[in-house]
Scaffold this active site. Structure first.
Site, PDB file in Angstrom:
ATOM      1  N   ARG A 165      16.887 -10.976  21.505  1.00 24.21           N
ATOM      2  CA  ARG A 165      16.988  -9.586  21.046  1.00 24.21           C
ATOM      3  C   ARG A 165      17.836  -9.487  19.786  1.00 24.21           C
ATOM      4  O   ARG A 165      17.561  -8.663  18.895  1.00 24.21           O
ATOM      5  CB  ARG A 165      17.561  -8.722  22.165  1.00 24.21           C
ATOM      6  CG  ARG A 165      16.520  -8.500  23.295  1.00 24.21           C
ATOM      7  CD  ARG A 165      17.167  -8.231  24.613  1.00 24.21           C
ATOM      8  NE  ARG A 165      16.228  -7.833  25.654  1.00 24.21           N
ATOM      9  CZ  ARG A 165      15.528  -8.681  26.415  1.00 24.21           C
ATOM     10  NH1 ARG A 165      15.627  -9.999  26.226  1.00 24.21           N
ATOM     11  NH2 ARG A 165      14.708  -8.237  27.353  1.00 24.21           N
ATOM     12  N   GLN A 182      10.821  -7.485  30.099  1.00 21.79           N
ATOM     13  CA  GLN A 182       9.979  -7.841  28.953  1.00 21.79           C
ATOM     14  C   GLN A 182       8.998  -6.724  28.649  1.00 21.79           C
ATOM     15  O   GLN A 182       8.800  -6.347  27.489  1.00 21.79           O
ATOM     16  CB  GLN A 182       9.253  -9.161  29.221  1.00 21.79           C
ATOM     17  CG  GLN A 182      10.214 -10.330  29.283  1.00 21.79           C
ATOM     18  CD  GLN A 182       9.543 -11.641  29.626  1.00 21.79           C
ATOM     19  OE1 GLN A 182       8.352 -11.694  29.923  1.00 21.79           O
ATOM     20  NE2 GLN A 182      10.313 -12.716  29.614  1.00 21.79           N
ATOM     21  N   ASP A 194      15.630 -15.140  37.879  1.00 22.05           N
ATOM     22  CA  ASP A 194      15.626 -16.473  37.266  1.00 22.05           C
ATOM     23  C   ASP A 194      16.534 -17.451  38.012  1.00 22.05           C
ATOM     24  O   ASP A 194      16.486 -18.663  37.758  1.00 22.05           O
ATOM     25  CB  ASP A 194      16.060 -16.381  35.797  1.00 22.05           C
ATOM     26  CG  ASP A 194      15.014 -15.677  34.932  1.00 22.05           C
ATOM     27  OD1 ASP A 194      13.867 -15.514  35.390  1.00 22.05           O
ATOM     28  OD2 ASP A 194      15.349 -15.299  33.796  1.00 22.05           O
ATOM     29  N   ARG A 243      -0.122 -17.059  31.518  1.00 26.74           N
ATOM     30  CA  ARG A 243       0.689 -15.965  32.077  1.00 26.74           C
ATOM     31  C   ARG A 243       0.106 -14.578  31.762  1.00 26.74           C
ATOM     32  O   ARG A 243      -0.563 -14.396  30.753  1.00 26.74           O
ATOM     33  CB  ARG A 243       2.143 -16.094  31.577  1.00 26.74           C
ATOM     34  CG  ARG A 243       2.796 -17.356  32.126  1.00 26.74           C
ATOM     35  CD  ARG A 243       4.208 -17.521  31.669  1.00 26.74           C
ATOM     36  NE  ARG A 243       5.088 -16.504  32.206  1.00 26.74           N
ATOM     37  CZ  ARG A 243       6.374 -16.364  31.832  1.00 26.74           C
ATOM     38  NH1 ARG A 243       6.888 -17.178  30.928  1.00 26.74           N
ATOM     39  NH2 ARG A 243       7.113 -15.431  32.372  1.00 26.74           N
ATOM     40  N   LYS A 298      20.024 -16.444  26.726  1.00 22.71           N
ATOM     41  CA  LYS A 298      18.677 -16.520  26.139  1.00 22.71           C
ATOM     42  C   LYS A 298      18.136 -15.127  25.835  1.00 22.71           C
ATOM     43  O   LYS A 298      17.652 -14.869  24.729  1.00 22.71           O
ATOM     44  CB  LYS A 298      17.759 -17.276  27.107  1.00 22.71           C
ATOM     45  CG  LYS A 298      16.332 -17.442  26.627  1.00 22.71           C
ATOM     46  CD  LYS A 298      15.651 -18.627  27.282  1.00 22.71           C
ATOM     47  CE  LYS A 298      15.220 -18.363  28.708  1.00 22.71           C
ATOM     48  NZ  LYS A 298      14.059 -17.443  28.793  1.00 22.71           N
TER      49      LYS A 298
HETATM   50  C1  S3P Z   1      13.577 -11.726  30.512  1.00 21.19           C
HETATM   51  C2  S3P Z   1      13.125 -10.964  31.559  1.00 21.19           C
HETATM   52  C3  S3P Z   1      12.688 -11.533  32.844  1.00 21.19           C
HETATM   53  C4  S3P Z   1      13.180 -12.969  33.013  1.00 21.19           C
HETATM   54  C5  S3P Z   1      12.951 -13.785  31.771  1.00 21.19           C
HETATM   55  C6  S3P Z   1      13.707 -13.187  30.608  1.00 21.19           C
HETATM   56  C7  S3P Z   1      13.965 -11.047  29.256  1.00 21.19           C
HETATM   57  O1  S3P Z   1      11.287 -11.531  32.904  1.00 21.19           O
HETATM   58  O2  S3P Z   1      12.542 -13.568  34.125  1.00 21.19           O
HETATM   59  O3  S3P Z   1      13.380 -15.117  31.966  1.00 21.19           O
HETATM   60  O4  S3P Z   1      14.654 -11.654  28.419  1.00 21.19           O
HETATM   61  O5  S3P Z   1      13.596  -9.884  29.091  1.00 21.19           O
HETATM   62  P1  S3P Z   1      10.434 -10.228  33.306  1.00 21.19           P
HETATM   63  O6  S3P Z   1      10.748  -9.185  32.344  1.00 21.19           O
HETATM   64  O7  S3P Z   1       9.002 -10.653  33.242  1.00 21.19           O
HETATM   65  O8  S3P Z   1      10.856  -9.885  34.686  1.00 21.19           O
END
Ligand code: S3P
Length: 427
Positions: free
Chosen positions: A25, A169, A317, A120, A20
């Site tokens: 990206r 993120q 996750d 969120r 995912k």
């Molecule tokens: C993700 C980063 C993680 C993860 C999310 C996907 C990403 O979150 O929990 O399911 O693709 O960058 P955080 O960056 O908030 O830790």
């Protein structure tokens, strides 16, 4: 309503869908390139489809064909103002990364999302982007969705920022904005988070510099040089359910093909191995800066384990799946530093305690940012709520399949990251 029956064992070969994080990206960066890109094994889950729709709304040409997509980007400065509100659906990654991408553009973009995403926290990404020059307005003092990204009042400037939480993120949003900023942006994380953005940007010709595991430096660029093809590895977060189920079900042996084993994502393999799991990593191979391998899992007796700190972002996750494994282990498992679970698609700490205890009474306890699992207690059939959270739905499914069955109020939410999840258990 969906009823999951107990399974005797899990055997054979499993293919999991594309990663995912990497799928998001791949479509975003391809949209910023100016030559066509074929993306293979793209995750056609609802979250990544939200990213596709948002990129299309900004003028990027994207054609879907089976598990491939073909993207014709608009160049780093060629995105156009979306005519309508951009809907990130349930996807935190879509929203946070696109906030970083749209903030420096010379247009206005408004984002919304589903009820979960609207709750969120977004201030964590809006604050550093604002420091760089962004003009972003959220709905309330918490900066929740809907959020409008206005035209920046000034040229973006590089920043040096220390992130309060390890978040890929937030890091990625700043990296994307830094492509348009004057100067060298430096991001320091408290612990290493997934580094797919950095690796993929490198594959797009961007000289991104890493110092150790927690410092990233990025300078502005004129353009991205897109590769002709990106092959997305299988998602280790989706493989996690089968890794745990094959471990705890007796007489099981499965090989999960072509799973991404980027070090920033393999905390589950490290912790489960310490708990006694039998996991073999076969045929490792590189593609586009990411490593994939086949994972062979054989049933094993687990014992409890106490851990926390830097490994947590590497398995954040996978904690619902790991909590299931811990319920079948001998002794207690204590997982520290999991406060971030409270701000995922649902409050996963609360959801694990409320729902998993319906299957195994009194086994799951949250104490501040620590999750304690008393292993080895009796399991019963139960009716559980998924809270509309894909990872809760899949973890509850394997919890039921591993022992006495389970009934789920809403299983459709698996579409977010794993549309054909139930096919693997013959359903
Ligand atoms: C993700 C980063 C993680 C993860 C999310 C996907 C990403 O979150 O929990 O399911 O693709 O960058 P955080 O960056 O908030 O830790």
């Amino acid at each position: 309503m969906k009823k999951i029956l107990p399974l005797k064992n899990l055997r054979g070969e499993i293919q999991v869908p594309g990663d995912k994080s990497i799928s998001h990206r791949a479509v975003m960066l391809s949209g910023l390139g100016s030559t066509p890109v074929e993306i293979e094994n793209f995750l056609m889950g609802a979250d990544c489809l939200s990213t596709i729709e948002c990129m299309r709304a900004m003028g990027v040409n994207i054609r879907e064909h089976g598990d491939k997509i073909f993207v014709k980007g608009k160049g780093l400065h060629g995105l156009r103002e979306p005519e309508n509100i951009l809907d990130a659906g349930n996807s935190g990654t879509t929203l946070r990364l696109l906030l970083g991408l749209t903030a420096p553009q010379n247009f206005v973009a408004t984002f919304t999302g589903d009820a979960s995403l609207r709750r969120r926290p977004m201030a964590r990404v809006i604050a550093p982007l604002t420091q760089m020059g962004a003009s972003i307005v959220g709905r309330n003092d918490n900066q929740n969705l809907p959020i409008t990204v206005c035209k920046p009042a000034r040229k973006f400037q590089a920043i040096t920022c220390e992130l309060p939480v390890a978040s890929a993120q937030v890091k990625s949003a700043i990296i994307l904005a830094a492509l348009y900023a004057d100067g060298v942006t430096t991001i320091v994380e408290p612990a290493p988070s997934r580094d797919h953005t950095e690796r993929m940007l490198f594959a797009f010709g961007v000289p991104i510099e890493k110092q150790g595991n927690t410092v990233v430096k990025i300078s502005p660029v004129e353009k991205l040089t897109a590769p002709e093809k990106i092959t997305v590895p299988g998602d280790i977060s989706s493989a996690a359910y089968w890794i745990v189920l094959a471990t705890v079900l007796e007489n099981s042996s499965v090989t999960i093909k072509n799973v991404g084993i980027n070090k920033t994502r393999t905390g589950l393999l490290d912790v489960l191995t310490r708990m006694g799991a039998q996991i073999e990593i076969l045929n490792p191979h590189e593609s586009g800066g990411e490593t994939s391998a086949d994972l062979k899992i054989t049933s094993a007796k687990l014992h409890g384990f106490e851990f926390g700190g830097n490994v947590i972002p590497r398995l954040i996750d996978e904690i619902p799946a790991l909590a299931v494994a811990a319920a079948f282990a001998q002794g207690d498992t204590i997982i520290h530093d999991v406060g971030e679970l409270r701000v995922k698609e649902t409050d996963r700490l609360a959801a694990i305690v409320s729902e998993f205890n319906k299957i195994s009474r009194g086994s799951f306890v949250a104490d501040g940012d620590t999750l304690i699992i008393h292993g080895g207690a009796e399991k019963n059939f139960a009716s559980c709520k998924t809270h509309g959270d894909h990872r809760m739905a899949m973890a509850l499914t394997i919890f039921g399949a591993a022992d006495s069955g389970v009934e789920l109020d809403d299983a459709v939410c698996v579409n977010i990251s794993y549309p054909n999840f139930f096919e693997t258990i013959g359903d």
